[in-house]
Write a protein that holds these residues in place. Structure first.
Motif, short mmCIF file in Angstrom:
data_model
loop_
_atom_site.label_atom_id
_atom_site.label_comp_id
_atom_site.label_asym_id
_atom_site.label_seq_id
_atom_site.Cartn_x
_atom_site.Cartn_y
_atom_site.Cartn_z
N MET A 58 0.83 -1.19 0.00
CA MET A 58 0.00 0.00 0.00
C MET A 58 0.88 1.26 0.00
N PRO A 59 0.31 2.42 -0.26
CA PRO A 59 1.11 3.64 -0.28
C PRO A 59 1.85 3.87 1.04
N LEU A 60 2.86 4.71 0.98
CA LEU A 60 3.69 4.97 2.15
C LEU A 60 2.88 5.58 3.28
N ASN A 61 3.24 5.26 4.50
CA ASN A 61 2.61 5.93 5.63
C ASN A 61 3.34 7.24 5.88
N GLN A 62 2.89 7.97 6.89
CA GLN A 62 3.41 9.32 7.06
C GLN A 62 4.91 9.38 7.37
N SER A 63 5.41 8.36 8.05
CA SER A 63 6.83 8.40 8.40
C SER A 63 7.71 7.99 7.21
N GLY A 64 7.07 7.63 6.11
CA GLY A 64 7.82 7.32 4.91
C GLY A 64 8.25 5.88 4.80
N GLU A 65 7.95 5.09 5.80
CA GLU A 65 8.29 3.67 5.74
C GLU A 65 7.34 2.98 4.77
N ASN A 66 7.83 1.96 4.13
CA ASN A 66 6.96 1.21 3.24
C ASN A 66 6.37 0.04 4.02
N ARG A 67 5.24 0.26 4.64
CA ARG A 67 4.64 -0.79 5.47
C ARG A 67 3.57 -1.51 4.67
N ARG A 68 3.58 -2.81 4.78
CA ARG A 68 2.58 -3.59 4.09
C ARG A 68 1.32 -3.65 4.96
N LEU A 69 0.21 -3.31 4.38
CA LEU A 69 -1.05 -3.32 5.11
C LEU A 69 -1.63 -4.73 5.08
N ARG A 70 -1.85 -5.29 6.26
CA ARG A 70 -2.52 -6.59 6.32
C ARG A 70 -4.01 -6.33 6.50
N LEU A 71 -4.80 -7.19 5.91
CA LEU A 71 -6.25 -6.95 5.91
C LEU A 71 -7.01 -8.20 6.34
N ILE A 72 -8.18 -7.98 6.94
CA ILE A 72 -9.10 -9.07 7.26
C ILE A 72 -10.45 -8.72 6.64
N ASP A 73 -11.08 -9.67 5.96
CA ASP A 73 -12.47 -9.47 5.55
C ASP A 73 -13.33 -10.28 6.54
N PRO A 74 -13.95 -9.60 7.50
CA PRO A 74 -14.64 -10.32 8.57
C PRO A 74 -16.10 -10.69 8.26
N HIS A 75 -16.48 -10.63 7.00
CA HIS A 75 -17.83 -11.07 6.62
C HIS A 75 -17.83 -11.34 5.12
N ILE A 76 -17.66 -12.59 4.76
CA ILE A 76 -17.66 -12.94 3.33
C ILE A 76 -18.09 -14.39 3.18
N HIS A 77 -18.95 -14.65 2.18
CA HIS A 77 -19.51 -15.99 1.99
C HIS A 77 -18.72 -16.72 0.92
N MET A 78 -17.57 -17.26 1.33
CA MET A 78 -16.64 -17.85 0.36
C MET A 78 -17.21 -19.07 -0.35
N ILE A 79 -18.20 -19.71 0.27
CA ILE A 79 -18.82 -20.87 -0.37
C ILE A 79 -19.35 -20.51 -1.77
N SER A 80 -19.68 -19.23 -1.96
CA SER A 80 -20.20 -18.77 -3.26
C SER A 80 -19.10 -18.21 -4.16
N ARG A 81 -17.87 -18.21 -3.71
CA ARG A 81 -16.80 -17.55 -4.47
C ARG A 81 -15.85 -18.58 -5.08
N THR A 82 -15.05 -18.11 -6.01
CA THR A 82 -14.16 -19.01 -6.74
C THR A 82 -12.73 -18.95 -6.19
N THR A 83 -11.90 -19.85 -6.68
CA THR A 83 -10.49 -19.83 -6.30
C THR A 83 -9.80 -18.55 -6.79
#
Ligand SMILES: [Zn+2]
Length: 315
Positions: free
Chosen positions: A6-31
């Motif tokens: 993701m874009p740089l944070n304010q201190s200029g470090e290149n931090r990778r943003l980790r994400l959680i999708d806490p509501h998703i019906h994967m049974i209906s989704r594909t690989t």
């Protein structure tokens, strides 16, 4: 969403943003969806038990559905580098088939204690009928018995009334608001949800209801405390990349990295982690994907182990 950084944070470090999708019906989704989500930084998903588009007619279909949420779907996600959790419950729509609902209630205790079950949900109101209310009460009691958080589905019609009434019902049962998530909020409902101390989740739909830019504005107004977002992606018009896309839009609109991380990762972990079933170490210490794994003799990686070695998304 091809790049994962993701874009740089304010201190200029290149931090990778980790994400959680806490509501998703994967049974209906594909690989493909799993691959795209992993590439965009999603490390974990929560799949709430819900209806599947067509009303079920026998309890056996619930048995198999619940079993797939704690079994096959969990395995399938692992083969694409994501951790999969779920919630257990009788959804409000199918609560209206009382003969079937009774049998599902008898079945639920068998599943609520399984590995990876992080809440009772999604429960609540759909059309706000007497039957929905009956099974809402019963399942709140079940959540208390097993000491799990509760995920509330708020109705798409009569949203404001249904949301207020859901919170009233939870309070009536003595539920600590910090143990319950009110989901599918809008500008109309979020203030009351936050004021009453509940967790306030927003579902970002691609066209209608709640869009990403509206979410950016809500965060600017309400901040990040007890607020988080999800895609609720299922078999209908929805976007499994709604969380990464909205995270990026927030950053592009001047919301700082820490706030975005709280809304798109930390808050969902904080509430559903109360189940004791979801810990950051689950993915932080993960040893990568074991492509030799099979689930009851089956692989999702067609062509056998190693056949996707040259796929940059999952290696
Ligand atoms: Zn849902």
């Amino acid at each position: 969403m091809s790049d994962t950084v993701m874009p740089l944070n304010q201190s200029g470090e290149n931090r990778r943003l980790r994400l959680i999708d806490p509501h998703i019906h994967m049974i209906s989704r594909t690989t493909d969806d799993y691959q795209a989500m992993a590439a965009a930084g999603v490390v974990a998903v929560i799949e709430p038990a819900f209806w599947t588009g067509q009303p079920r007619t026998t309890v056996g279909t619930f048995v198999d559905y619940f079993a797939s949420l704690v079994g096959w779907e969990r395995f399938r996600a692992s083969q694409f580098g994501l951790k999969h959790y779920c919630t257990m419950g009788l959804n409000s729509k199918e609560a209206n088939n009382e003969a079937l609902a009774e049998q599902v209630m008898e079945l639920l205790p068998r599943f609520v204690g399984k590995e990876g079950v992080v809440a009772i949900g999604e429960i609540g109101y759909d059309e706000i009928t007497a039957a929905e209310e009956k099974y809402f009460h019963l399942q709140v009691e079940l959540a208390k018995e097993v000491n799990l958080p509760i995920m509330i589905h708020t109705p798409h019609r009569n949203k404001k009334v249904g949301t207020t009434r859901s919170m009233d019902l939870l309070i009536e049962h003595g539920i600590d608001p910090t143990m319950a998530v009110i989901d599918h909020n809008t500008e109309e409902t979020c203030k009351e949800v936050l004021d009453r101390g509940f967790w306030c989740a927003f579902t970002l739909y691609p066209r209608s209801k709640m869009g990403s830019m509206r979410m950016v504005n809500l965060v600017k107004q309400y901040g990040h405390e007890r607020i988080f977002i999800d895609s609720s992606a299922d078999w209908g018009m929805s976007d499994p990349l709604a969380v990464p896309k909205t995270a990026r839009l927030m950053l592009e609109n001047g919301i700082d990295f820490d706030t975005v991380e709280t809304i798109c990762y930390k808050n969902a972990l904080a509430i559903y982690g109360k189940s004791g079933q979801m810990n950051e170490s689950d993915w932080a210490d993960a040893k990568g994907i074991d492509k030799t794994q099979l689930f009851e003799g089956n692989s999702v990686l067609r062509g056998g182990p190693g056949s996707m070695d040259d796929n940059p998304l999952i290696s």
